[in-house]
Scaffold this motif. Structure first.
Motif, PDB file in Angstrom:
ATOM      1  N   ALA A 161     -10.769 -19.839 -37.423  1.00 33.81           N
ATOM      2  CA  ALA A 161     -11.082 -19.040 -38.609  1.00 33.81           C
ATOM      3  C   ALA A 161     -10.948 -17.568 -38.237  1.00 33.81           C
ATOM      4  N   ALA A 162     -10.558 -16.756 -39.197  1.00 32.56           N
ATOM      5  CA  ALA A 162     -10.438 -15.318 -38.946  1.00 32.56           C
ATOM      6  C   ALA A 162     -11.769 -14.778 -38.438  1.00 32.56           C
ATOM      7  N   ASN A 163     -11.729 -14.078 -37.309  1.00 31.91           N
ATOM      8  CA  ASN A 163     -12.896 -13.493 -36.653  1.00 31.91           C
ATOM      9  C   ASN A 163     -13.845 -14.526 -36.069  1.00 31.91           C
ATOM     10  N   GLY A 164     -13.415 -15.776 -36.008  1.00 33.11           N
ATOM     11  CA  GLY A 164     -14.212 -16.798 -35.353  1.00 33.11           C
ATOM     12  C   GLY A 164     -14.048 -16.711 -33.841  1.00 33.11           C
ATOM     13  N   ASP A 165     -15.041 -17.207 -33.120  1.00 30.15           N
ATOM     14  CA  ASP A 165     -14.990 -17.215 -31.660  1.00 30.15           C
ATOM     15  C   ASP A 165     -14.375 -18.523 -31.178  1.00 30.15           C
ATOM     16  N   VAL A 166     -13.348 -18.401 -30.339  1.00 32.44           N
ATOM     17  CA  VAL A 166     -12.602 -19.556 -29.836  1.00 32.44           C
ATOM     18  C   VAL A 166     -12.815 -19.667 -28.323  1.00 32.44           C
ATOM     19  N   TRP A 167     -13.136 -20.871 -27.861  1.00 33.54           N
ATOM     20  CA  TRP A 167     -13.266 -21.155 -26.435  1.00 33.54           C
ATOM     21  C   TRP A 167     -12.140 -22.107 -26.049  1.00 33.54           C
ATOM     22  N   VAL A 168     -11.382 -21.734 -25.021  1.00 32.00           N
ATOM     23  CA  VAL A 168     -10.300 -22.598 -24.553  1.00 32.00           C
ATOM     24  C   VAL A 168     -10.403 -22.764 -23.040  1.00 32.00           C
ATOM     25  N   GLN A 169      -9.944 -23.894 -22.550  1.00 30.92           N
ATOM     26  CA  GLN A 169      -9.973 -24.176 -21.110  1.00 30.92           C
ATOM     27  C   GLN A 169      -8.598 -24.651 -20.670  1.00 30.92           C
ATOM     28  N   TRP A 170      -8.117 -24.101 -19.532  1.00 28.30           N
ATOM     29  CA  TRP A 170      -6.784 -24.419 -19.048  1.00 28.30           C
ATOM     30  C   TRP A 170      -6.762 -25.795 -18.390  1.00 28.30           C
ATOM     31  N   ASN A 171      -5.750 -26.599 -18.755  1.00 29.84           N
ATOM     32  CA  ASN A 171      -5.529 -27.906 -18.142  1.00 29.84           C
ATOM     33  C   ASN A 171      -4.035 -28.037 -17.862  1.00 29.84           C
ATOM     34  N   GLY A 191       0.644 -31.806 -21.444  1.00 32.43           N
ATOM     35  CA  GLY A 191       1.851 -31.200 -22.004  1.00 32.43           C
ATOM     36  C   GLY A 191       2.517 -30.214 -21.081  1.00 32.43           C
ATOM     37  N   GLY A 192       2.418 -30.426 -19.773  1.00 33.14           N
ATOM     38  CA  GLY A 192       3.011 -29.479 -18.827  1.00 33.14           C
ATOM     39  C   GLY A 192       2.192 -28.227 -18.647  1.00 33.14           C
ATOM     40  N   GLY A 193       0.983 -28.209 -19.205  1.00 32.46           N
ATOM     41  CA  GLY A 193       0.097 -27.053 -19.129  1.00 32.46           C
ATOM     42  C   GLY A 193      -0.271 -26.571 -20.511  1.00 32.46           C
ATOM     43  N   SER A 194      -1.544 -26.701 -20.888  1.00 34.71           N
ATOM     44  CA  SER A 194      -2.003 -26.301 -22.218  1.00 34.71           C
ATOM     45  C   SER A 194      -3.442 -25.812 -22.130  1.00 34.71           C
ATOM     46  N   TYR A 195      -3.815 -24.987 -23.094  1.00 28.34           N
ATOM     47  CA  TYR A 195      -5.219 -24.643 -23.276  1.00 28.34           C
ATOM     48  C   TYR A 195      -5.842 -25.677 -24.215  1.00 28.34           C
ATOM     49  N   VAL A 196      -6.986 -26.238 -23.798  1.00 28.66           N
ATOM     50  CA  VAL A 196      -7.706 -27.200 -24.624  1.00 28.66           C
ATOM     51  C   VAL A 196      -8.810 -26.453 -25.365  1.00 28.66           C
ATOM     52  N   MET A 197      -8.853 -26.592 -26.685  1.00 27.97           N
ATOM     53  CA  MET A 197      -9.868 -25.912 -27.481  1.00 27.97           C
ATOM     54  C   MET A 197     -11.197 -26.647 -27.333  1.00 27.97           C
ATOM     55  N   LEU A 198     -12.180 -25.948 -26.747  1.00 26.00           N
ATOM     56  CA  LEU A 198     -13.509 -26.526 -26.563  1.00 26.00           C
ATOM     57  C   LEU A 198     -14.400 -26.289 -27.768  1.00 26.00           C
ATOM     58  N   ASP A 199     -14.227 -25.144 -28.410  1.00 23.74           N
ATOM     59  CA  ASP A 199     -15.047 -24.812 -29.578  1.00 23.74           C
ATOM     60  C   ASP A 199     -14.331 -23.740 -30.378  1.00 23.74           C
ATOM     61  N   SER A 200     -14.636 -23.669 -31.649  1.00 22.08           N
ATOM     62  CA  SER A 200     -14.051 -22.650 -32.515  1.00 22.08           C
ATOM     63  C   SER A 200     -14.956 -22.492 -33.722  1.00 22.08           C
ATOM     64  N   THR A 201     -15.733 -21.408 -33.742  1.00 23.87           N
ATOM     65  CA  THR A 201     -16.681 -21.220 -34.837  1.00 23.87           C
ATOM     66  C   THR A 201     -15.932 -20.988 -36.143  1.00 23.87           C
ATOM     67  N   GLY A 202     -16.412 -21.614 -37.187  1.00 26.48           N
ATOM     68  CA  GLY A 202     -15.795 -21.476 -38.498  1.00 26.48           C
ATOM     69  C   GLY A 202     -14.622 -22.397 -38.729  1.00 26.48           C
ATOM     70  N   GLY A 203     -14.168 -23.093 -37.690  1.00 20.97           N
ATOM     71  CA  GLY A 203     -13.029 -23.998 -37.817  1.00 20.97           C
ATOM     72  C   GLY A 203     -13.440 -25.441 -37.633  1.00 20.97           C
ATOM     73  N   ALA A 204     -12.513 -26.345 -37.892  1.00 19.08           N
ATOM     74  CA  ALA A 204     -12.744 -27.779 -37.732  1.00 19.08           C
ATOM     75  C   ALA A 204     -12.187 -28.210 -36.385  1.00 19.08           C
ATOM     76  N   LEU A 205     -13.021 -28.864 -35.578  1.00 15.30           N
ATOM     77  CA  LEU A 205     -12.592 -29.279 -34.258  1.00 15.30           C
ATOM     78  C   LEU A 205     -11.881 -30.622 -34.301  1.00 15.30           C
ATOM     79  N   GLN A 206     -10.801 -30.706 -33.548  1.00 14.95           N
ATOM     80  CA  GLN A 206     -10.083 -31.969 -33.400  1.00 14.95           C
ATOM     81  C   GLN A 206     -10.832 -32.857 -32.406  1.00 14.95           C
ATOM     82  N   VAL A 207     -10.967 -34.146 -32.735  1.00 10.16           N
ATOM     83  CA  VAL A 207     -11.601 -35.095 -31.813  1.00 10.16           C
ATOM     84  C   VAL A 207     -10.698 -36.310 -31.678  1.00 10.16           C
ATOM     85  N   GLY A 208     -10.908 -37.063 -30.612  1.00  3.74           N
ATOM     86  CA  GLY A 208     -10.166 -38.296 -30.424  1.00  3.74           C
ATOM     87  C   GLY A 208     -10.595 -39.346 -31.435  1.00  3.74           C
ATOM     88  N   ALA A 209      -9.736 -40.341 -31.658  1.00  2.00           N
ATOM     89  CA  ALA A 209     -10.054 -41.410 -32.597  1.00  2.00           C
ATOM     90  C   ALA A 209     -11.285 -42.171 -32.124  1.00  2.00           C
TER      91      ALA A 209
END
Length: 542
Positions: free
Chosen positions: A277-287, A291-309
């Motif tokens: 979300a605009a002006n939301g705080d995003v936490w990402v962690q490098w793995n 995908g050959g190297g990606s940031y995984v989104m740990l949290d994102s205020t104001g947004g909807a988090l993706q989860v596994g099935a």
């Protein structure tokens, strides 16, 4: 010897430089150097005392008898007094101008003087300058901060451009001055984008997580952040935080200063939109393994988090699995075409998009019994219940529903099997099997006819989450205890109905099995009782 004194000083200088490097790295950084309006207010600003940190040659030139040393060393330059800059307003109405204050580490040798020496071979002989040559020496090496004001080009207010820093300099502050201004206030002063300022102290840096947080720029799906100090390498487990510039509308990349890489959700899949979300705080962690190297989104205020099935009862559901606002229920007991329901909610029309499908297939009939002679008896087995099911399905579409008939009894034969319930191409639910025909017994007690045993069902496909897929209860065995006493098999129970019993031969409700038929001695063949019909319940959600 002056080399003894200078070398010990140099050793201390080098040790401090390495401590700096261990603490803050090797990138050019600044601290302090706050830019403020002058008091009383006018058309000038002050840059307060502060420091610059920069990787430089240990000694850019000879230091007395010590030779130049090109070995890289982290150095600190100190500005001890505030520096004043004049920022006049443009002379054209409607115009504004941006001034850039840029800084750089600066090393200057000064204090040149002809120094007294003595002849080491003849201590009583005084020299003026080295070897009596009269040559002057610099007496100090000053590490400071060089500040410069660079004026932009005046242009229509809002279109003026901040000049870029000169080679070797770093942009620190921008002073924006409109036509007609007579004073400069704090509102005219802003920090240059990406200016590498350290917090006021290392303690503050730890408390504020200054090294791992930044305000990002970029577009909705390509976020860019400049960290202070800059990120020099990505390491597994490294967590970064940033303020998002906009809500993403699809797959997202993040540039941490080392280039743009993909951001994935907790399910390790590309983002779909709405996770930030605009002006939301995003936490990402490098793995590095995703995908050959990606940031995984740990949290994102104001947004909807993706989860596994979700695969276990306590797991969080994905959007496709979660049930939203309940709208209504459709009950189906015969073959038809299912169409998602349309409802009026709060004055607007809403069509169901998610559904919970539950119910049972038709039950099987009880088995009949064979005609008996003197001294004989027969008892048919009970029919089994139809299979029970419960699953989620989205997005909803029109589906062809085929509802089989309940199993029917037949004289002197096994009971009929309940027909299958077919739901489009996503589910085939097996009906209950009929009970076995009761065979003639001449010695007692004994099992005459076995109960029906349920078959398996198939549920699955895209958008389907299975909650239950349970075989129907098996029918009872028919038992003959004597020529005048038989216990025919009871029908299998269903979640939605009761199996046939002595005073209620047919299965009741939905999905239950029928009672078996029986005969004492010298009796004709009998029929088992019918199973109960099938049932499909569809709870619809927005």
């Amino acid at each position: 010897m002056e080399t003894d004194l200078l070398q010990s000083n140099k050793n201390t200088f080098i040790s401090i430089g390495h401590v700096l490097q261990d603490m803050i790295g090797t990138s050019t950084l600044f601290s302090g150097l706050g830019c403020v309006p002058t008091a009383p207010a006018g058309m000038t600003v002050n840059v307060n005392p502060g420091r610059a940190y920069s990787l430089q040659a240990t000694d850019t030139g000879p230091w007395s008898s010590l030779l130049a040393d090109a070995t890289p060393l982290m150095k600190q330059g100190i500005l001890l007094a505030a520096q004043n800059f004049s920022c006049p307003a443009p002379s054209t109405a409607g115009f504004s101008i941006n001034y850039l204050i840029q800084g750089a580490f600066q090393e200057v040798d000064g204090g040149s003087a002809v120094l007294p020496y003595y002849n080491a071979a003849n201590p009583s002989q005084a020299f003026s300058g080295p070897n009596g040559t009269g040559t002057s020496n610099t007496t100090y090496r000053d590490n400071t901060v060089q500040l410069q004001l660079k004026a932009g080009v005046a242009a229509t207010t809002g279109s003026q451009i901040t000049p870029t820093p000169d080679s070797g300099f770093t942009g620190l502050w921008v002073v924006t001055v409109p036509f007609g201004a007579s004073t400069i206030t704090s509102g005219n002063i802003s920090q240059y984008a990406g200016a590498p300022f350290l917090p006021a102290s290392l303690l503050a840096m730890i408390q504020q997580a200054g090294g791992s947080y930044a305000v990002a720029t970029g577009t909705a799906n390509a976020h860019v952040a400049a960290f202070t100090p800059p990120i020099t390498a990505r390491v597994d487990g490294m967590v970064l935080r940033y303020k998002a510039p906009a809500a993403n509308t699809g797959a997202l990349t993040f540039n941490d200063g080392l280039g743009a890489v993909a951001v994935v959700g907790a399910a390790h899949s590309a983002l779909q939109g709405g996770e930030t979300a605009a002006n939301g705080d995003v936490w990402v962690q490098w793995n590095s393994s995703i995908g050959g190297g990606s940031y995984v989104m740990l949290d994102s205020t104001g947004g909807a988090l993706q989860v596994g099935a979700a695969t276990q009862p306590s797991h969080a559901l994905q959007a496709g699995q979660a049930l939203g606002l309940y709208l209504g229920t459709q009950v189906i007991t015969s073959s038809t075409t299912y169409t998602p329901g349309t409802y009026t909610i709060g004055g607007r029309t809403v069509t169901a998009t998610k559904g919970r499908f539950r119910g049972t297939a038709p039950g099987g009939a009880g088995g009949g019994s064979t005609a008996t002679g003197a001294g004989q008896a027969a008892a048919g087995g009970g029919g089994s219940a139809g299979n029970t099911f419960d699953f989620l399905f989205s997005p909803l579409t029109s589906l062809s529903i085929t509802m089989g008939a309940a199993g029917a009894g037949s004289s002197g034969a096994a009971g009929g099997t309940g027909g299958s319930l077919t739901i489009g191409s996503i589910a085939t639910i097996a009906g209950g099997r009929g009970g076995n025909n009761g065979g003639v017994l001449g010695s007692f007690p004994g099992n005459s006819g076995g109960g029906g045993i349920a078959a398996s069902s198939t549920i699955g496909g895209t958008g389907v989450v299975v909650i239950e897929n349970i075989p129907g209860q098996t029918g009872d065995v028919g038992v003959a205890f004597g020529t005048g006493y038989v216990k025919v098999g009871f029908g299998g129970q269903s979640r939605y109905g009761s199996g046939g019993v002595f005073n209620q031969g047919a299965g009741s409700g939905y999905g239950a099995g029928g009672l078996g038929g029986g005969a004492g001695q010298s009796s004709g063949a009998t029929s088992g009782f019918a199973g109960a019909p099938g049932l499909l319940i569809i709870d619809e959600y927005a």
